[in-house]
Design a protein around this motif. Structure first.
Motif, mmCIF file in Angstrom:
data_model
loop_
_atom_site.group_PDB
_atom_site.id
_atom_site.type_symbol
_atom_site.label_atom_id
_atom_site.label_comp_id
_atom_site.label_asym_id
_atom_site.label_seq_id
_atom_site.Cartn_x
_atom_site.Cartn_y
_atom_site.Cartn_z
ATOM 1 N N PHE A 134 3.343 1.514 -1.988
ATOM 2 C CA PHE A 134 2.088 0.793 -2.216
ATOM 3 C C PHE A 134 1.258 0.633 -0.942
ATOM 4 O O PHE A 134 0.173 0.067 -0.984
ATOM 5 C CB PHE A 134 2.370 -0.602 -2.799
ATOM 6 N N TYR A 135 1.791 1.129 0.175
ATOM 7 C CA TYR A 135 1.127 0.893 1.455
ATOM 8 C C TYR A 135 0.350 2.119 1.902
ATOM 9 O O TYR A 135 0.866 3.240 1.871
ATOM 10 C CB TYR A 135 2.166 0.536 2.522
ATOM 11 N N THR A 136 -0.902 1.918 2.320
ATOM 12 C CA THR A 136 -1.730 2.995 2.856
ATOM 13 C C THR A 136 -1.853 2.799 4.361
ATOM 14 O O THR A 136 -2.500 1.856 4.827
ATOM 15 C CB THR A 136 -3.126 2.994 2.212
ATOM 16 N N TYR A 137 -1.220 3.692 5.105
ATOM 17 C CA TYR A 137 -1.141 3.526 6.557
ATOM 18 C C TYR A 137 -2.521 3.509 7.205
ATOM 19 O O TYR A 137 -2.827 2.612 8.006
ATOM 20 C CB TYR A 137 -0.288 4.642 7.147
ATOM 21 N N ASN A 138 -3.346 4.478 6.886
ATOM 22 C CA ASN A 138 -4.641 4.600 7.564
ATOM 23 C C ASN A 138 -5.534 3.382 7.341
ATOM 24 O O ASN A 138 -6.380 3.054 8.175
ATOM 25 C CB ASN A 138 -5.371 5.860 7.104
ATOM 26 N N MET A 139 -5.352 2.718 6.198
ATOM 27 C CA MET A 139 -6.162 1.550 5.874
ATOM 28 C C MET A 139 -5.478 0.241 6.272
ATOM 29 O O MET A 139 -6.064 -0.837 6.136
ATOM 30 C CB MET A 139 -6.457 1.533 4.370
ATOM 31 N N LYS A 140 -4.236 0.337 6.717
ATOM 32 C CA LYS A 140 -3.436 -0.866 7.041
ATOM 33 C C LYS A 140 -3.448 -1.836 5.865
ATOM 34 O O LYS A 140 -3.597 -3.054 6.049
ATOM 35 C CB LYS A 140 -3.986 -1.580 8.286
ATOM 36 N N SER A 141 -3.314 -1.312 4.672
ATOM 37 C CA SER A 141 -3.482 -2.176 3.506
ATOM 38 C C SER A 141 -2.510 -1.810 2.392
ATOM 39 O O SER A 141 -1.926 -0.721 2.379
ATOM 40 C CB SER A 141 -4.917 -2.074 2.980
ATOM 41 N N CYS A 142 -2.392 -2.737 1.468
ATOM 42 C CA CYS A 142 -1.514 -2.584 0.317
ATOM 43 C C CYS A 142 -2.367 -2.405 -0.935
ATOM 44 O O CYS A 142 -3.496 -2.901 -1.011
ATOM 45 C CB CYS A 142 -0.644 -3.836 0.188
ATOM 46 N N ASP A 143 -1.857 -1.683 -1.908
ATOM 47 C CA ASP A 143 -2.574 -1.512 -3.166
ATOM 48 C C ASP A 143 -2.877 -2.866 -3.787
ATOM 49 O O ASP A 143 -2.094 -3.820 -3.661
ATOM 50 C CB ASP A 143 -1.757 -0.688 -4.154
ATOM 51 N N SER A 144 -3.991 -2.943 -4.466
ATOM 52 C CA SER A 144 -4.405 -4.187 -5.102
ATOM 53 C C SER A 144 -3.326 -4.691 -6.054
ATOM 54 O O SER A 144 -2.805 -3.946 -6.883
ATOM 55 C CB SER A 144 -5.710 -3.970 -5.870
ATOM 56 N N GLY A 145 -2.992 -5.956 -5.920
ATOM 57 C CA GLY A 145 -2.005 -6.556 -6.784
ATOM 58 C C GLY A 145 -0.562 -6.293 -6.396
ATOM 59 O O GLY A 145 0.358 -6.762 -7.077
ATOM 60 N N LYS A 146 -0.359 -5.540 -5.305
ATOM 61 C CA LYS A 146 0.989 -5.211 -4.858
ATOM 62 C C LYS A 146 1.321 -5.961 -3.562
ATOM 63 O O LYS A 146 0.448 -6.528 -2.910
ATOM 64 C CB LYS A 146 1.133 -3.703 -4.627
ATOM 65 N N ILE A 147 2.588 -5.937 -3.208
ATOM 66 C CA ILE A 147 3.060 -6.566 -1.977
ATOM 67 C C ILE A 147 3.731 -5.514 -1.107
ATOM 68 O O ILE A 147 4.536 -4.728 -1.594
ATOM 69 C CB ILE A 147 4.038 -7.706 -2.288
ATOM 70 N N CYS A 148 3.387 -5.493 0.171
ATOM 71 C CA CYS A 148 3.947 -4.507 1.098
ATOM 72 C C CYS A 148 4.545 -5.141 2.344
ATOM 73 O O CYS A 148 5.028 -4.443 3.227
ATOM 74 C CB CYS A 148 2.864 -3.514 1.534
ATOM 75 N N GLY A 149 4.483 -6.465 2.430
ATOM 76 C CA GLY A 149 4.896 -7.135 3.649
ATOM 77 C C GLY A 149 6.361 -6.963 3.992
ATOM 78 O O GLY A 149 6.724 -6.979 5.178
ATOM 79 N N HIS A 150 7.222 -6.817 2.971
ATOM 80 C CA HIS A 150 8.631 -6.557 3.265
ATOM 81 C C HIS A 150 8.765 -5.204 3.973
ATOM 82 O O HIS A 150 9.490 -5.059 4.953
ATOM 83 C CB HIS A 150 9.468 -6.513 1.980
ATOM 84 N N TYR A 151 8.057 -4.215 3.412
ATOM 85 C CA TYR A 151 8.128 -2.862 3.978
ATOM 86 C C TYR A 151 7.624 -2.825 5.408
ATOM 87 O O TYR A 151 8.274 -2.247 6.287
ATOM 88 C CB TYR A 151 7.308 -1.897 3.123
#
Length: 364
Positions: A134-151
């Motif tokens: 769910f994580y997009t590296y270039n945007m430093k962001s997570c897909d809407s409605g998803k969680i990426c902080g663990h990753y």
């Protein structure tokens, strides 16, 4: 006594501390309805546990490092993680409190909660890392409605120390009164990751950034990860160890485990090939409680069922009492018909062995 086959639901939540580690919580429910009748109570086998063994600690470090090798895009400056007893003690102390919330330690911190069955040692690490999708590296962001902080905490390049704790809890369950017994896993990281608006790592060819300007690394590369001076001080053999597998990263598919001792993937059942990329038997799913037997490429079927996938009744009239319900079925609650619910000591579900009609199975 009645036991129930686990059902699986995953919930997650996270929040952010400014310029500090983003606390992350992963909640996993692995139980079904646990209501009980008057003379039949649910049986759930949960092992009381506090803390990790030395073998478990090594497995946790190895799994963190293996996942850090597999970030996408590849990382130029990803440090090898080492176990830190101080972090482990802090994590264990927080886990012992059985409080489903984050500490105020200021450390990087991932939490994982599970009810119904004991989590595997490395299961929480893999669950956190799975958020990579769910994580997009270039945007430093997570897909809407998803969680990426663990990753991103697992993949935070500068976090080179980890310590974890686990506790079997009988109070403060985040799953409510229906599931009072649960497990809490806490992993702390240092230096803390998840700083706002920063990349978790520098992208590039693996190890191309090991010669860091801060002087914290030795400049050595071990299978895609940078060796730190701190690791060498704690374990001099880490710096003198011979390079293995031509310093390549072993990337296994389909749940395979990287084996750097033999430079190969150890594949799970039904998979083969150098990267576990080959399916050995296209069996498909077993039905009605059948168990996959990849040696015969056929399902091993429970009582009353047959066929390659256990998809058909051998003889419906063998269920219950000549195909009808036993007299006591009328008093059973409807959840007794759930898959996997059986009387302790019996190998067949109540719905087949005792109450076929009540559970919707009618013989012609």
């Amino acid at each position: 006594m009645v036991s129930i086959l686990s059902l699986l639901t995953i919930l997650s939540l996270a929040y952010t501390r400014t310029l500090a580690s983003k606390p992350n919580v992963n909640v996993e429910i692995a139980v079904g309805d646990v209501s009980s009748g008057s003379e039949h109570k649910m049986e759930r086998v949960l092992r009381s546990i506090t803390g990790y063994s030395n073998e478990d600690k090594m497995a946790l470090v190895n799994q963190h490092n293996q996942n850090r090798r597999l970030v996408s895009p590849t990382a130029a400056n990803m440090k090898r993680m080492i176990w830190d007893d101080s972090l482990g003690a802090t994590a264990q102390a927080w886990a012992n409190g059985c409080v489903y919330s984050h500490s105020t330690s200021g450390l990087g911190e991932n939490l994982y909660a599970r009810a119904g069955s004991e989590p595997s040692v490395t299961g929480p690490v893999d669950a956190w890392f799975s958020e990579k999708d769910f994580y997009t590296y270039n945007m430093k962001s997570c897909d809407s409605g998803k969680i990426c902080g663990h990753y991103t905490q697992v993949a935070w390049a500068k976090s080179n120390k980890v310590g974890c704790g686990i506790k079997y809890c009988t109070a403060n369950s985040p799953f409510g009164s229906s599931y009072p017994n649960w497990y809490l896993v806490v992993c702390n990281y240092s230096p803390a990751g998840n700083y706002n608006w920063e990349f978790p790592y520098v992208s590039g060819a693996p190890c191309s950034g090991c010669a860091d300007s801060e002087g914290l690394n030795t400049g050595d590369c071990r299978n895609g990860l940078c060796v730190t001076k701190e690791e060498c001080q704690r374990d001099p053999s880490a710096c003198s160890a011979p390079i293995v597998c031509n310093n390549q990263v072993i990337n296994c598919q389909n749940g395979g485990t990287a084996n750097y001792a033999q430079c190969q993937c150890d594949c799970p059942v039904n998979y083969g090939g150098a990267q576990c990329e080959q399916v050995l038997c296209s069996l498909g799913s077993c039905q009605n409680g059948g168990t996959a037997n990849y040696a015969s490429c056929k399902c091993d079927c429970p009582a009353y069922f047959g066929g390659q996938h256990c998809e058909s009744y051998v003889d419906c009239h063998l269920m219950g009492v000549g195909g009808s319900d036993a007299s006591y079925c009328a008093s059973f609650p409807s959840w007794y018909c759930s898959p996997g619910v059986k009387f302790t000591g019996e190998d067949a579900d109540i719905r087949f062995k005792h109450c076929p009609n009540k559970c919707g199975i009618t013989c012609n």
